[in-house]
Motif scaffolding. Structure first.
Motif, short mmCIF file in Angstrom:
data_model
loop_
_atom_site.label_atom_id
_atom_site.label_comp_id
_atom_site.label_asym_id
_atom_site.label_seq_id
_atom_site.Cartn_x
_atom_site.Cartn_y
_atom_site.Cartn_z
N PRO A 83 2.96 -1.54 -5.38
CA PRO A 83 4.17 -0.79 -5.06
C PRO A 83 3.98 0.04 -3.79
O PRO A 83 2.90 0.60 -3.56
N GLY A 84 5.01 0.06 -2.95
CA GLY A 84 4.94 0.83 -1.71
C GLY A 84 4.29 0.11 -0.56
O GLY A 84 4.18 0.66 0.54
N VAL A 85 3.83 -1.14 -0.77
CA VAL A 85 3.16 -1.91 0.27
C VAL A 85 3.96 -3.19 0.51
O VAL A 85 4.37 -3.87 -0.44
N ARG A 86 4.16 -3.51 1.80
CA ARG A 86 4.84 -4.75 2.15
C ARG A 86 4.09 -5.43 3.27
O ARG A 86 3.90 -4.86 4.35
N ALA A 87 3.62 -6.65 2.99
CA ALA A 87 2.90 -7.45 3.98
C ALA A 87 3.74 -8.68 4.33
O ALA A 87 4.29 -9.33 3.44
N ASP A 88 3.84 -8.99 5.61
CA ASP A 88 4.62 -10.13 6.10
C ASP A 88 3.71 -11.12 6.79
O ASP A 88 2.66 -10.76 7.34
N GLU A 89 4.14 -12.38 6.80
CA GLU A 89 3.49 -13.42 7.58
C GLU A 89 4.61 -14.26 8.20
O GLU A 89 5.10 -15.23 7.61
#
Length: 698
Positions: A83-89
């Protein structure tokens, strides 16, 4: 060629192992994945306490989360379970990371976040973190400190990443080979050798991965060599080393408009009347990265110890883009020293942490015209230096009535120096144009109070501050020039949290509520060619709630049966933000979903079968500051099943994994505030992979 690389690496490992002298006792291994909340020890804020007793929001990913739950060997899916973390590729190899909304600073790469491998800084003086240079198959754990942590880690209002390597088995040597293959030309292999005999813990890994990519012009090739070692040279002295070499080459297909995305999500950015397309210009990143670090820990006695770490790094990057071709060379050096003094006797047992960090970088960048993927006439020739100094102190005191009080303070200084060299002769000649920018020292305090309730519950409250100066890629953006007028961000975070367990530790929960107020928030803009630049956006209000809940079902036939769910609720808005004549105050900050829900189930049986199921939902969120464009909702279902069995000295692990099982058309990374509304980067449709690992120990 692949066989040759693997054979040479095996010979090198054998020679290295034969030359190591070992004595004394084996080093302790990392925490086992099955430890529960009231046993897990975290390193955040140099506490080395149980997570239950840590007065901060800390997310923890273990080896199970990083290497078993998802089949694809990237950290993106695992980070997105926190929660609170967003990683994109946005395309294979192109990572972006946001902790509590810091993606508005990160059109690509990892910024506004500090990262360390033990005490070795991975984030350079320019504020950039080479996350895609790490291979998840070499990681044993990741701790994520959420929110400003400047009192101990310096600049950054997003958070801090603490990496740890693979656990080295004590008293023996192991070797593991692995291979995987899947949809869209995915292929990878790896080799890891570890020894934990006598006074040495040593791990050497080589990992390779390639993919054709889902979209046109999105192929990837990556080689990563990783060495970690820890040596007890005496009863009170330990020396550790870290070596990383990464060679990565990936194509960047570019963003699409909504109409292009709906018509053909697999397409790369097409040509326009004035600009060529991504494939025509061979847009991509070709990067070699090297890092060498050494740390020395000395323990005078059980009350005094010091850890001092030094590192050097180098990056060689070629970046053909739509309109230009950049060649960049970076060298970085730095170090960090931390001294702990434990005064355990007396009415208020206290631990003092004192230290300093120095980082320095030199970046030489030359931009050329791009002629179908080849450099043409030189356009700019620049040199950028960055120097960052942080000094910090912290005290943790045990108070009566089961209270714990923490106070910390740091001072942070950052200086950039910039020279623009002439690239062509004109009448009268041209001279170099040196410029510099120094942000005056900033003091960053943090105060936290925690109380434990019995052995299984604790509550905390904290006030922390953050200072985030522009990164090197923001003061010298791809749009060109030196933006010395860009102001740093300043933030203050207020947070309360409650965590604990019940029902004989089968039910676990962790809830935190925070309010982060930022001043001079930095946001991204892009010009007609798609090149980026950055501006300050006044104030922002970032409020959120993060919650984790899990329940273990105890059955005789299983080692683990866990059902879990994580939730993130946010209300991020601009305050006092004027864009030209348009008032954007009270608009939602783009790139941050108001609601993120993640749920899953984990099963590991005593006979060796295991399975993991993960579902993610993100509701729509704005894609630009004006809130005129909105993302689609994200519904992502992922599953992995496998069988692992140890017979004598041998271990075999067979697994299969499926991603996007609902076959949704979605974007795993939008281009925020993209000119021409080219926001969309389609993620792969339904896809599968399978793999095998074979290990032996002696």
């Amino acid at each position: 060629m692949k066989l040759l690389r693997t054979t040479c690496l095996a010979l090198f490992i054998g020679w290295l192992h034969s030359t190591i002298l070992v004595a004394q006792t084996p080093l302790p291994s990392l925490l086992d994945d099955t430890l529960q909340l009231n046993e897990v020890v975290v390193r955040g804020y140099a506490t080395n306490r149980r997570l239950l007793e840590t007065p901060a929001s800390v997310g923890l990913l273990t080896r199970r989360d990083l290497q078993q739950r998802f089949g694809i060997p990237t950290p993106i899916a695992a980070l997105n379970t926190l929660p609170g973390v967003r990683a994109d590729e946005r395309s294979p190899g192109s990572y972006r990371l946001a902790i509590r909304g810091s993606a508005i600073r990160s059109p690509f790469g990892v910024r506004n976040v500090k990262a360390y491998w033990n005490e070795l800084p991975l984030t350079d003086a320019g504020g950039n973190t080479p996350l895609n240079a790490l291979d998840v198959r070499t990681l044993g754990r990741i701790e994520v400190i959420k929110g400003p942590s400047g009192s101990l880690y310096g600049a950054g209002t997003g958070g801090t990443l603490l990496f740890g390597g693979l656990a080295v088995p004590g008293g023996k040597t192991t070797a593991e080979v692995s291979a995987l293959g899947g949809s869209y030309g995915l292929f990878g292999n790896g080799l890891t050798v570890q020894t934990g005999k006598a006074n040495t813990a040593l791990s050497l890994s080589y990992n390779y991965m390639e993919s054709n990519g889902y979209r046109s012009h999105s192929a990837l090739r990556r080689d990563v060599l990783n060495l970690t070692g820890s040596f007890n040279v005496s009863d009170n002295r330990t020396v550790s080393v870290l070596g990383i070499f990464s060679d990565i080459n990936y194509q960047t297909p570019g963003g699409l408009t909504e109409a292009q995305y709906r018509a053909d999500p697999r397409a790369s950015r097409p040509a326009t009347r004035t600009l060529p397309g991504s494939a025509e210009q061979q847009a991509g990143i070709r990067q070699q990265y090297g890092y060498v670090g050494i740390s020395h820990e000395y323990r005078w006695n059980n009350r005094f110890q010091n850890t001092t770490a030094l590192y050097g790094s180098g990056t060689n990057l070629n970046n053909p883009f739509i309109t230009n071709y950049e060649r960049r060379n970076e060298q970085g050096v730095g170090g960090r020293t931390v001294t702990q003094i434990r005064l355990w006797k007396g009415p208020l047992p206290t631990t003092f942490t004192l230290g300093a960090e120095l980082l320095a970088n030199l970046t030489v960048s030359r931009n050329y015209g791009n002629r179908r993927g080849q450099p043409d006439t030189i356009q700019t020739n620049t040199e950028l230096t960055a120097r960052q100094i942080t000094a910090f102190a912290q005290a943790e005191a045990e108070l009566p009535a089961r209270f714990q009080f923490t106070v910390g303070l740091s001072r942070n200084d950052l200086r950039y120096g910039y020279i623009n060299y002439p690239v062509r002769a004109v009448v009268g000649g041209l001279s170099a144009e040196p410029q510099s920018q120094l942000w005056k020292g900033v003091w960053l305090p943090r105060v936290a109070l925690m109380r434990t309730f019995g052995a299984n519950m604790a509550a905390f409250a904290s006030v922390s501050t953050g200072f985030s100066p522009p990164s090197s890629q923001e003061v010298v953006p791809s749009a060109g020039g030196f933006n010395g007028e860009l102001d740093p961000e300043y933030g203050t975070s207020y947070e309360v949290g409650l965590r604990g367990s019940a029902l004989q530790n089968r039910l676990r929960f962790d809830v935190a509520v925070y309010d982060l107020a930022l001043r001079e928030t930095i946001v991204r803009r892009s010009n007609a060619a798609g090149a980026e630049f950055f501006v300050n956006a006044g104030r922002t209000s970032q409020r959120g709630l993060e919650a984790q809940l899990s329940y273990d079902v105890r059955l005789a036939a299983v080692n683990l049966l866990r059902f879990w769910s994580n939730a993130t609720l946010t209300n991020y808005r601009f305050r006092d933000y004027q864009q030209g004549t348009v008032d954007l105050s009270n608009n939602r900050i783009p790139g941050v979903a108001p609601t993120t829900l993640i749920a899953g189930a984990d099963l590991e049986t005593k006979r060796g079968f295991y399975a993991h199921l993960t579902y993610q939902f993100l509701n729509p969120f704005p894609l630009n500051d004006a809130n005129t464009a909105t993302a689609d909702p994200t519904r992502l279902l992922q599953a992995t099943a496998g069988f692992r069995r140890t017979v004598g000295r041998w271990t075999v692990d067979l697994y299969a994994s499926g991603d996007n099982l609902l076959n949704q058309t979605f974007s795993l990374g939008y281009d925020i505030n993209a000119l021409g509304n080219r926001f969309y980067n389609a993620a792969p449709a339904r896809n599968f992979l399978g793999g095998v690992k074979l290990g032996v120990g002696w």
